[in-house]
Scaffold this motif. Structure first.
Motif: not given
Length: 84
Positions: A23-36, A70-80
């Motif tokens: 229901x809620x995600x942290x900064x690092x949770x989102x980063x790990x979805x984008x990059x290993x 977190x809401x269904x349909x949210x859009x995240x952009x993670x830049x490295x």
């Protein structure tokens, strides 16, 4: 007594759909979805922005240590970015 199943939400991370149950995600949770983890290092900085979120904070920037609902349909952009 059965527990109700976790509600799934599909979020978009760097253009790719990801199904999550949190229901809620942290900064690092989102980063790990984008990059290993191998993409991480001491000279690497990540920037996380989001939109289509919940309520008054429907869009913004997530920084290390913060969480977002977190809401269904949210859009995240993670830049490295490499600091070197």
């Amino acid at each position: 007594m059965s527990s109700s199943p976790e509600k799934e939400a599909t979020i978009i991370v760097n253009g790719r759909p990801k199904v999550v149950t949190a229901k809620e995600m942290s900064f690092i949770d989102i980063v790990l979805l984008a990059f290993d983890r191998s993409s991480m290092g001491e000279n690497i900085i990540f920037t996380v922005t989001y939109r289509k979120g919940e309520g008054k904070k429907s869009e913004g920037t997530l920084v290390e240590g913060e969480t977002v609902k977190i809401k269904d349909g949210m859009i995240f952009n993670v830049i490295r970015t490499d600091k070197s």
